[in-house]
Design a protein around this motif. Structure first.
Motif: not given
Length: 553
Positions: A235, A239, A246, A252, A254, A257, A260, A330
């Protein structure tokens, strides 16, 4: 040249890449042989990606034992699933390409559900869903995780994220866009990257929850963590090519994120907290660490409540799995970011790099606020003139196509008569245009005041509002009418990869006097060689272009 797919009479070609898949491929083929879609309407292409076990022989025996199925085995040296799928697409006969994986067993209605989505001629790609019949904790958790993503996608009319375990594309568009990127040498995010490329061009991609395939899922926590790590790792490259993803994609959550980032904060603070053993003044850091842990758990609660509907055990133990997921993704992303820093990326450059996007958006917001403030008196005077000149509203709202093909309502000062849209078919036949663009130099629908507004571009001034709310940029390709975009060829869709602009290369280089070919050359060159300095140059050249009036009608 006519491809066999134009005349072979098949509805779709099902492509299955396989590498050392003796344990799984036979189940996949047996499932494909029992589809409710008549056998005469589809073919199965197995692409052996250089297997070193008995996979090749097993598939050959299966094909020989099932002569009623239109199936073939093609091979290549081991190059990864991306190359294998691309090979299958080139061999395929039908107009529609369906992809699944060797470790998947499609439901009997899978092909029918996938093909039905393409009944809409605007649909270019479709994504199906996973099922599992494993009852162990980890596979059930993974299935709930997928169901959570599916719930998110069901609410969206279009998607930008298609996984190849259940994927479908129109063959012509697939090949025109180069298929899956073979830089991804293992099964990772190559399917996401391809769907992102199509979404950039505004293509219509849909989620089809009824197109289901069975899959075993990860058998234990180690398998799960390892898979998530490598997703995060690749990834980082994805990105780099698509920095806007991103921020958001249709698949995905939110909150993932945020989780992570929270894990990164917890891990980063732990050394300081442990330092409290030596320096008691650092003991307060433990409070911060515990606080972040509670915040993390809070972010996971909506997902865990959903898991509780299936199993309270999964919901309780799922807290640990959510931690593992965030840590694996991560750490994989961190290691991938380090690895790919020095890797050349000439073949896949982002349209606008992430940091330039941030600066460009900041300039847009400041410029729009200043523009609205300065133009308010001009708009007020123009509004009075419009009202005195002809009946109708002061502002004209029209659906235009913006970044990634998203429709939005552009605002202008009305420069035409009230029923201008209804009069258009009498003036021009859009289907007979030599190229999908038109300008009428002596358009009879334009009012007297409208001609002055157009000549001076004052009619465009209210679009500072579109810039302020993020639908447009100060500089970019001009937003096109939806009816015109429908006529675009594939290469012309590249202009949809960035936000449309109030001004742009077209406005300072001839405006309405340019043909579409000339416009595209300017706009694609602007996109391919994007720089902030060029944006400012175009802004400063816009006023002299307006005063000159070349191509303004």
């Amino acid at each position: 040249m006519t491809h066999p797919g134009d005349v072979c009479g098949l509805i779709c070609s099902v492509i299955v890449p396989v590498y050392n898949g003796v344990a799984t491929i036979e189940n996949c083929l047996n499932a494909l042989a029992t589809q409710t879609t008549p056998l005469a309407q589809y073919e199965v292409i197995v692409v052996d990606d250089g297997s070193t076990d008995e996979t090749n022989a097993l598939v050959a025996r299966w094909i020989a034992a099932h002569p009623q199925v239109q199936a073939q085995l093609v091979g290549q040296a081991n190059a990864g699933p991306s190359a294998a799928r691309n090979h299958g697409a080139r061999v395929a006969c039908a107009e529609l390409l369906l992809f699944t994986d060797a470790d998947c067993a499609p439901m009997p209605t899978w092909i029918a559900a996938m093909v039905a989505a393409f009944a809409n001629p605007d649909v270019v790609g479709v994504k199906g869903a996973y099922l599992t019949n494993r009852t162990a904790f980890v596979p059930r958790f993974v299935q709930i995780e997928y169901e959570d993503r599916y719930d998110r996608m069901r609410s969206q009319p279009k998607i930008d994220f298609i996984d190849t375990y259940s994927a479908g594309y129109r063959r012509a568009v697939f090949l025109a866009n180069g298929g899956f990127d073979t830089t991804f040498t293992t099964a990772s995010v190559e399917d996401q990257e391809f769907s992102f490329r199509l979404a950039e061009k505004g293509y219509d991609l849909r989620f089809v929850p009824g197109a289901q395939v069975y899959h075993a899922h990860d058998k234990d926590v180690w398998d799960y963590a390892r898979r998530k790590y490598f997703i995060g790792y690749w990834k980082a490259l994805l990105t780099r090519w698509h920095p806007e993803r991103m921020v958001h994609d249709s698949h995905t959550p939110q909150v993932l994120k945020i989780q992570i980032m929270l894990i990164a904060g917890i891990i980063g603070l732990l050394p300081l907290a442990l330092g409290g053993v030596v320096w008691p003044l650092l003991n307060w850091v433990w409070l911060l660490v515990v606080g972040l842990i509670f915040v993390f758990i809070g972010t996971a609660l909506p997902f865990l409540r959903k898991a509780a509907r299936t199993s309270m055990t999964i919901a309780f133990l799922g807290v640990g799995m959510v931690f593992i997921r965030a840590m694996a993704l991560g750490s994989g992303f961190f290691m991938g970011t380090i690895h790919f820093v020095g890797v050349p990326s000439e073949l896949r450059q982002p349209m606008i790099p992430g940091w330039k996007r941030l600066i460009k958006r900041t300039v847009d917001i400041v410029g729009a606020l200043v523009g609205l403030l300065i133009s308010a008196p001009i708009i007020a005077v123009a509004a009075i003139a419009i009202k005195l000149d002809s009946p109708g509203s002061v502002f004209y709202w029209q659906v235009r196509i913006g970044e990634y093909g998203r429709p939005f309502r552009i605002v202008k000062l009305r420069s035409m008569v009230r029923d201008a849209e209804q009069q258009l078919p009498k003036l021009i036949d859009l289907t007979q245009l030599p190229e999908p663009v038109y300008k009428l130099p002596n358009d009879p629908r334009v009012t007297r005041v409208g001609r002055v507004l157009r000549r001076s571009s004052i009619d465009e001034v209210p679009q500072f509002y579109n810039v302020l709310i993020g639908e447009m940029s100060l500089v970019g390709p001009r937003p096109e009418d939806a009816k015109i975009v429908e006529l675009y060829q594939d290469y012309q869709r590249r202009r949809l990869a960035v936000k449309p602009g109030m001004t742009g290369p077209m406005q300072v280089s001839g405006r309405g006097n340019l043909s579409l070919t000339e416009r595209l050359q300017l706009e694609l060159e602007y996109i391919d060689s994007y720089s902030l300095r060029r944006d400012f140059s175009i802004i400063f050249r816009t006023l002299p272009a307006i005063i000159g009036g070349d191509g303004a009608y």
